[in-house]
Design a protein around this motif. Structure first.
Motif, PDB file in Angstrom:
ATOM      1  N   VAL B  95       3.122 -10.878  -7.202  1.00 34.35           N
ATOM      2  CA  VAL B  95       4.488 -11.163  -6.755  1.00 34.35           C
ATOM      3  C   VAL B  95       5.508 -10.334  -7.534  1.00 34.35           C
ATOM      4  O   VAL B  95       6.410  -9.719  -6.962  1.00 34.35           O
ATOM      5  CB  VAL B  95       4.770 -12.679  -6.893  1.00 34.35           C
ATOM      6  CG1 VAL B  95       6.234 -12.962  -6.642  1.00 34.35           C
ATOM      7  CG2 VAL B  95       3.900 -13.461  -5.946  1.00 34.35           C
ATOM      8  N   THR B  96       5.342 -10.278  -8.862  1.00 34.71           N
ATOM      9  CA  THR B  96       6.305  -9.556  -9.694  1.00 34.71           C
ATOM     10  C   THR B  96       6.281  -8.062  -9.380  1.00 34.71           C
ATOM     11  O   THR B  96       7.334  -7.445  -9.168  1.00 34.71           O
ATOM     12  CB  THR B  96       5.990  -9.781 -11.187  1.00 34.71           C
ATOM     13  OG1 THR B  96       5.838 -11.185 -11.415  1.00 34.71           O
ATOM     14  CG2 THR B  96       7.090  -9.240 -12.066  1.00 34.71           C
ATOM     15  N   ALA B  97       5.073  -7.488  -9.335  1.00 34.57           N
ATOM     16  CA  ALA B  97       4.977  -6.053  -9.075  1.00 34.57           C
ATOM     17  C   ALA B  97       5.492  -5.728  -7.680  1.00 34.57           C
ATOM     18  O   ALA B  97       6.139  -4.698  -7.473  1.00 34.57           O
ATOM     19  CB  ALA B  97       3.523  -5.592  -9.230  1.00 34.57           C
ATOM     20  N   PHE B  98       5.224  -6.619  -6.727  1.00 36.19           N
ATOM     21  CA  PHE B  98       5.725  -6.397  -5.368  1.00 36.19           C
ATOM     22  C   PHE B  98       7.247  -6.266  -5.381  1.00 36.19           C
ATOM     23  O   PHE B  98       7.813  -5.343  -4.796  1.00 36.19           O
ATOM     24  CB  PHE B  98       5.285  -7.554  -4.460  1.00 36.19           C
ATOM     25  CG  PHE B  98       5.711  -7.373  -3.036  1.00 36.19           C
ATOM     26  CD1 PHE B  98       4.910  -6.694  -2.136  1.00 36.19           C
ATOM     27  CD2 PHE B  98       6.932  -7.871  -2.585  1.00 36.19           C
ATOM     28  CE1 PHE B  98       5.302  -6.503  -0.826  1.00 36.19           C
ATOM     29  CE2 PHE B  98       7.342  -7.688  -1.278  1.00 36.19           C
ATOM     30  CZ  PHE B  98       6.521  -7.002  -0.390  1.00 36.19           C
ATOM     31  N   GLY B  99       7.899  -7.213  -6.049  1.00 41.45           N
ATOM     32  CA  GLY B  99       9.355  -7.174  -6.116  1.00 41.45           C
ATOM     33  C   GLY B  99       9.875  -5.900  -6.783  1.00 41.45           C
ATOM     34  O   GLY B  99      10.869  -5.329  -6.360  1.00 41.45           O
ATOM     35  N   LEU B 100       9.165  -5.458  -7.817  1.00 38.38           N
ATOM     36  CA  LEU B 100       9.647  -4.301  -8.571  1.00 38.38           C
ATOM     37  C   LEU B 100       9.436  -2.988  -7.825  1.00 38.38           C
ATOM     38  O   LEU B 100      10.150  -2.015  -8.060  1.00 38.38           O
ATOM     39  CB  LEU B 100       8.961  -4.237  -9.941  1.00 38.38           C
ATOM     40  CG  LEU B 100       9.291  -5.378 -10.901  1.00 38.38           C
ATOM     41  CD1 LEU B 100       8.546  -5.204 -12.220  1.00 38.38           C
ATOM     42  CD2 LEU B 100      10.780  -5.455 -11.160  1.00 38.38           C
ATOM     43  N   VAL B 101       8.450  -2.944  -6.917  1.00 38.47           N
ATOM     44  CA  VAL B 101       8.132  -1.675  -6.254  1.00 38.47           C
ATOM     45  C   VAL B 101       8.816  -1.552  -4.891  1.00 38.47           C
ATOM     46  O   VAL B 101       9.343  -0.503  -4.553  1.00 38.47           O
ATOM     47  CB  VAL B 101       6.607  -1.503  -6.109  1.00 38.47           C
ATOM     48  CG1 VAL B 101       6.284  -0.278  -5.251  1.00 38.47           C
ATOM     49  CG2 VAL B 101       5.955  -1.362  -7.476  1.00 38.47           C
ATOM     50  N   PHE B 102       8.845  -2.645  -4.114  1.00 34.55           N
ATOM     51  CA  PHE B 102       9.266  -2.510  -2.713  1.00 34.55           C
ATOM     52  C   PHE B 102      10.738  -2.809  -2.469  1.00 34.55           C
ATOM     53  O   PHE B 102      11.185  -2.872  -1.330  1.00 34.55           O
ATOM     54  CB  PHE B 102       8.379  -3.361  -1.808  1.00 34.55           C
ATOM     55  CG  PHE B 102       6.976  -2.817  -1.733  1.00 34.55           C
ATOM     56  CD1 PHE B 102       6.729  -1.601  -1.111  1.00 34.55           C
ATOM     57  CD2 PHE B 102       5.914  -3.494  -2.295  1.00 34.55           C
ATOM     58  CE1 PHE B 102       5.453  -1.075  -1.043  1.00 34.55           C
ATOM     59  CE2 PHE B 102       4.637  -2.978  -2.228  1.00 34.55           C
ATOM     60  CZ  PHE B 102       4.404  -1.766  -1.608  1.00 34.55           C
ATOM     61  N   PHE B 103      11.491  -3.058  -3.516  1.00 32.83           N
ATOM     62  CA  PHE B 103      12.948  -3.183  -3.378  1.00 32.83           C
ATOM     63  C   PHE B 103      13.569  -2.135  -4.267  1.00 32.83           C
ATOM     64  O   PHE B 103      12.969  -1.738  -5.274  1.00 32.83           O
ATOM     65  CB  PHE B 103      13.415  -4.574  -3.834  1.00 32.83           C
ATOM     66  CG  PHE B 103      12.934  -5.685  -2.950  1.00 32.83           C
ATOM     67  CD1 PHE B 103      13.752  -6.212  -1.963  1.00 32.83           C
ATOM     68  CD2 PHE B 103      11.651  -6.200  -3.104  1.00 32.83           C
ATOM     69  CE1 PHE B 103      13.313  -7.236  -1.148  1.00 32.83           C
ATOM     70  CE2 PHE B 103      11.210  -7.223  -2.283  1.00 32.83           C
ATOM     71  CZ  PHE B 103      12.033  -7.738  -1.303  1.00 32.83           C
ATOM     72  N   LEU B 200       4.227   2.923   5.262  1.00 35.01           N
ATOM     73  CA  LEU B 200       3.786   1.552   5.545  1.00 35.01           C
ATOM     74  C   LEU B 200       4.994   0.644   5.682  1.00 35.01           C
ATOM     75  O   LEU B 200       5.090  -0.179   6.604  1.00 35.01           O
ATOM     76  CB  LEU B 200       2.907   1.043   4.409  1.00 35.01           C
ATOM     77  CG  LEU B 200       1.405   1.328   4.479  1.00 35.01           C
ATOM     78  CD1 LEU B 200       0.730   0.762   3.250  1.00 35.01           C
ATOM     79  CD2 LEU B 200       0.826   0.700   5.736  1.00 35.01           C
ATOM     80  N   VAL B 201       5.936   0.785   4.739  1.00 33.42           N
ATOM     81  CA  VAL B 201       7.141  -0.041   4.745  1.00 33.42           C
ATOM     82  C   VAL B 201       7.963   0.267   5.992  1.00 33.42           C
ATOM     83  O   VAL B 201       8.431  -0.636   6.697  1.00 33.42           O
ATOM     84  CB  VAL B 201       7.966   0.209   3.465  1.00 33.42           C
ATOM     85  CG1 VAL B 201       9.268  -0.571   3.506  1.00 33.42           C
ATOM     86  CG2 VAL B 201       7.156  -0.166   2.237  1.00 33.42           C
ATOM     87  N   LYS B 202       8.085   1.578   6.284  1.00 33.22           N
ATOM     88  CA  LYS B 202       8.878   1.988   7.438  1.00 33.22           C
ATOM     89  C   LYS B 202       8.296   1.400   8.721  1.00 33.22           C
ATOM     90  O   LYS B 202       9.016   0.850   9.555  1.00 33.22           O
ATOM     91  CB  LYS B 202       8.910   3.523   7.513  1.00 33.22           C
ATOM     92  CG  LYS B 202      10.245   4.067   7.993  1.00 33.22           C
ATOM     93  CD  LYS B 202      10.195   5.577   8.164  1.00 33.22           C
ATOM     94  CE  LYS B 202      10.270   6.321   6.847  1.00 33.22           C
ATOM     95  NZ  LYS B 202      10.050   7.769   6.998  1.00 33.22           N
ATOM     96  N   GLY B 208       9.823  -4.901  12.867  1.00 33.98           N
ATOM     97  CA  GLY B 208      10.679  -6.061  12.651  1.00 33.98           C
ATOM     98  C   GLY B 208      10.170  -7.029  11.600  1.00 33.98           C
ATOM     99  O   GLY B 208      10.621  -8.167  11.531  1.00 33.98           O
ATOM    100  N   ALA B 209       9.194  -6.582  10.782  1.00 34.32           N
ATOM    101  CA  ALA B 209       8.667  -7.483   9.749  1.00 34.32           C
ATOM    102  C   ALA B 209       9.568  -7.459   8.525  1.00 34.32           C
ATOM    103  O   ALA B 209      10.010  -6.392   8.091  1.00 34.32           O
ATOM    104  CB  ALA B 209       7.252  -7.064   9.373  1.00 34.32           C
ATOM    105  N   GLY B 210       9.866  -8.619   7.979  1.00 27.94           N
ATOM    106  CA  GLY B 210      10.630  -8.712   6.740  1.00 27.94           C
ATOM    107  C   GLY B 210       9.706  -8.508   5.554  1.00 27.94           C
ATOM    108  O   GLY B 210       8.503  -8.274   5.713  1.00 27.94           O
ATOM    109  N   ASP B 217       0.938  -9.949   5.024  1.00 32.31           N
ATOM    110  CA  ASP B 217       0.057  -9.370   6.039  1.00 32.31           C
ATOM    111  C   ASP B 217      -0.402  -7.956   5.720  1.00 32.31           C
ATOM    112  O   ASP B 217      -1.404  -7.489   6.256  1.00 32.31           O
ATOM    113  CB  ASP B 217       0.751  -9.371   7.418  1.00 32.31           C
ATOM    114  CG  ASP B 217       0.880 -10.773   7.970  1.00 32.31           C
ATOM    115  OD1 ASP B 217       0.234 -11.668   7.406  1.00 32.31           O
ATOM    116  OD2 ASP B 217       1.635 -10.971   8.939  1.00 32.31           O
ATOM    117  N   ILE B 218       0.321  -7.240   4.885  1.00 34.74           N
ATOM    118  CA  ILE B 218      -0.055  -5.845   4.627  1.00 34.74           C
ATOM    119  C   ILE B 218      -0.407  -5.613   3.158  1.00 34.74           C
ATOM    120  O   ILE B 218      -1.503  -5.159   2.841  1.00 34.74           O
ATOM    121  CB  ILE B 218       1.078  -4.893   5.089  1.00 34.74           C
ATOM    122  CG1 ILE B 218       1.225  -5.037   6.608  1.00 34.74           C
ATOM    123  CG2 ILE B 218       0.747  -3.458   4.718  1.00 34.74           C
ATOM    124  CD1 ILE B 218       2.338  -4.261   7.209  1.00 34.74           C
TER     125      ILE B 218
END
Lengths: 293, 309
Positions: B95-103, B200-202, B208-210, B217-218
């Motif tokens: 969760v932490t790494a996700f927040g730090l990388v994808f925002f 992937l993010v794009k 329309g995925a948040g 899911d990914i």
């Protein structure tokens, strides 16, 4: 710019649990260690008073502290050197892809699953002077081996257990480094007539310098810290303080002697030492490592 | 096999084989002696000491271990502690790494630096004061109230200051929580997330995925192998830790198996210690992590090399 999600505070909320845990169980204890080194803490919540540098004066004038600090340094130098050279030799051999390599790559990682304290219990038994593997030799030459009364024997026993327990990580890292060395490079050196020893020295070791650097960085701290489980199960710091490293002395002072301020002061000193070591390694040693592949 | 055309490799390979054989002997020797001693009866052990010949009392010694010591219950403790350490570390790291990388936020670097500071000073170096914090985890709240003067006001109004008490010693959270305060997992997951293509993010955004859908899911399925490697390493780490569980648990019922095993050790009363029983204990305490290592090899090697990068 890579695409990213919108949300100014979402990452903050996502990191908050981790930040709270790190604040509560890392930064506050570290801060408290330093704060307590300037106060006189009474055990069992008996209050505290600010005493300036008195704790440091007391600790630094204690010969037992310097003795433990010296032994920590000796253990760090010998322990980490051996705990890297032994896996390095094994990794160089395993990299040759001889029939035993496959088995070795599996079995040499087994110590990772065995606690320092468990292998300490086992080695204390194996090196027991009366019932262990040295017992027959002791029968022939009385007094040859007794870690219970001879400080050097106890220290050697500690080093052997430390190397045993440290093999997996260093072996895996160094072998991964060796396997990333292009075969063409060692082959070219062989064609030029470089002996295997020359190839190790002039091709393979320089190529795995980053891995060697990493193992040394981690091993220095590791040897200062992880010795506790071995000491507690094998020698309890004895005989006569021969294996009383700082990490063990801190435990004895803080949790057996209830000298919280003294233990916190020594913790603070050991922390500063470990931090200086890390800083020194990154500032000076890293520059000498050739990273290009 | 570098250059078998160029030189005779047999001599080098023989040396390599001898080195590996010695290495295997060094690793396996203590384990074999442990197993052999665990299979001997106390009487025959007292007569002959350490011996290369296995006995027939392994089951008997393990039965004695189960009836006369707390080891079985402590193995359960170890399992719970290791499971909690591994599961929470993986969840927090993910969760932490996700927040730090994808925002893209300006404070991500600060958060990361704060978390990475933890790798410099291992738990064993800060046990004295960690013990104090765990004995009352509400201490920082009290300290904050005192420092800001709020407590003085409360004391003036209600007659007594706030003094919250929450002692986590001798409990699973007390053993587990301080072990979670290290940034290695976050570091590993962050390294992994950064290798994922930005497309992937794009693509997810075009569908329309948040961020939450993207995470579940990914990112989660993609990270499965790395999370498994992290989980296994952290499980082994939780199982084998010693100093902190030794301090955090004061009763045998709450101690982990490794601590219990060390307490079985002889305290030196002149008699020959019951080494067959102690070695049977070492076998029981180490068998689960050893089996994990032997069979989940590729995850462990992957995990160890990931921490490097």
């Amino acid at each position: 710019m890579p695409p990213s999600f919108a949300g100014r505070w979402t990452p903050f909320w996502l990191s908050l649990p981790m930040l709270l845990i790190v604040a509560l169980f890392f930064y506050i204890p570290v801060y408290l260690s330093f704060w307590w080194s300037f106060t006189l803490e009474r055990p069992f919540g008996g209050g505290s008073e600010f005493v300036g540098f008195q704790n440091y004066a007391r600790v630094l004038s204690d010969p037992i502290f310097w003795d433990a600090a010296w032994r920590t340094l000796v253990f760090m130098v010998f322990g980490s050197t051996l705990a890297i050279i032994v896996p390095l030799i094994l990794a160089l051999a395993a990299d040759r892809m001889v029939p035993l390599s496959h088995t070795a790559r599996n079995v040499l990682i087994w110590p990772k699953g065995i606690a320092g304290a468990s292998i300490g219990v086992v080695f204390a038994f194996i090196f027991n002077p009366f019932v262990g593997i040295m017992a027959p030799l002791n029968g022939l030459f009385p007094g040859l081996w007794n870690p219970g009364s001879d400080g050097t024997d106890a220290f050697i026993m500690l080093l052997i257990a430390h190397v045993w327990n440290g093999i997996p990580f260093n072996f895996v890292i160094l072998l991964a480094g060796l396997q990333a060395v292009p075969r063409s490079l060692t082959q070219a050196a062989a064609i030029d007539g470089a002996s295997p020893w020359r190839r190790i020295r002039d091709v393979q070791l320089p190529m795995i310098a980053p891995q060697l650097f990493l193992t040394f960085v981690l091993e220095f701290t590791e040897s200062v810290v992880s010795a506790f489980a071995l000491i507690d199960t094998m020698t309890q710091g004895g005989p006569g303080g021969a294996t009383r490293l700082l990490v063990y002395k801190i435990y004895q002072d803080g949790f057996k002697g209830y000298d919280l301020s003294g233990a916190a002061t020594q913790s603070a000193i050991l922390m500063v030492f470990v931090l200086c070591l890390a800083a020194f390694q990154f500032l000076y040693l890293e520059k000498k490592v050739r990273y290009e592949r | 096999m570098s250059g078998d055309i160029v030189e005779d490799t047999r001599g080098i390979d023989r040396t390599a084989s001898i080195v590996l054989a010695l290495g295997l002997l060094f690793i396996l020797g203590p384990l074999v002696f442990t197993l052999i001693t665990a299979s001997q009866s106390y009487d025959s052990f007292v007569r002959s000491g350490i011996s290369p010949v296995p006995g027939t009392h392994l089951i008997e010694n393990i039965r004695r271990l189960f009836t006369t010591t707390a080891i079985p219950a402590q193995v359960v403790n170890s399992f719970i502690v290791a499971l909690m350490v591994a599961a929470f570390k993986c969840a927090l790291a993910f969760v932490t790494a996700f927040g730090l990388v994808f925002f893209r936020v300006h404070y991500a670097g600060i958060v990361f630096a704060v978390l990475m500071g933890t790798v410099l000073l291992p738990l064993d170096l800060r046990v004295v004061t960690t013990y104090q914090v765990v004995s009352n985890v509400a201490m920082p709240v009290n300290g904050l109230l005192n420092a800001t003067g709020i407590n003085a006001m409360i004391a003036a109004f209600f007659g007594a200051p706030v003094d919250l008490q929450l002692n986590l010693l001798d409990s699973y959270p007390g053993i587990v929580l301080p072990a979670l305060a290290t940034g290695t997992g976050v570091f590993m997951m962050r390294q992994f997330f950064r290798t994922l293509p930005g497309d992937l993010v794009k693509a997810a955004q075009m569908d329309g995925a948040g961020w939450f859908r993207f995470m579940i899911d990914i990112a989660l399925p993609l990270a499965r192998t790395n999370l498994t490697a992290l989980f296994i390493l952290m499980f082994l780490g939780g199982w084998t830790m010693y100093l902190w569980p030794l301090l955090a648990s004061s009763t045998p019922a709450m101690q982990t198996a490794v601590v219990g095993l060390a307490r079985l050790s002889p305290q030196g009363d002149g008699q020959v210690p019951d080494y067959p029983l102690i070695m049977a204990g070492a076998v029981v305490v180490s068998i689960l992590p050893l089996l994990m290592i032997a069979f989940l090899q590729r995850f462990i090697v992957r995990g160890l090399t990931l921490t490097e990068k």
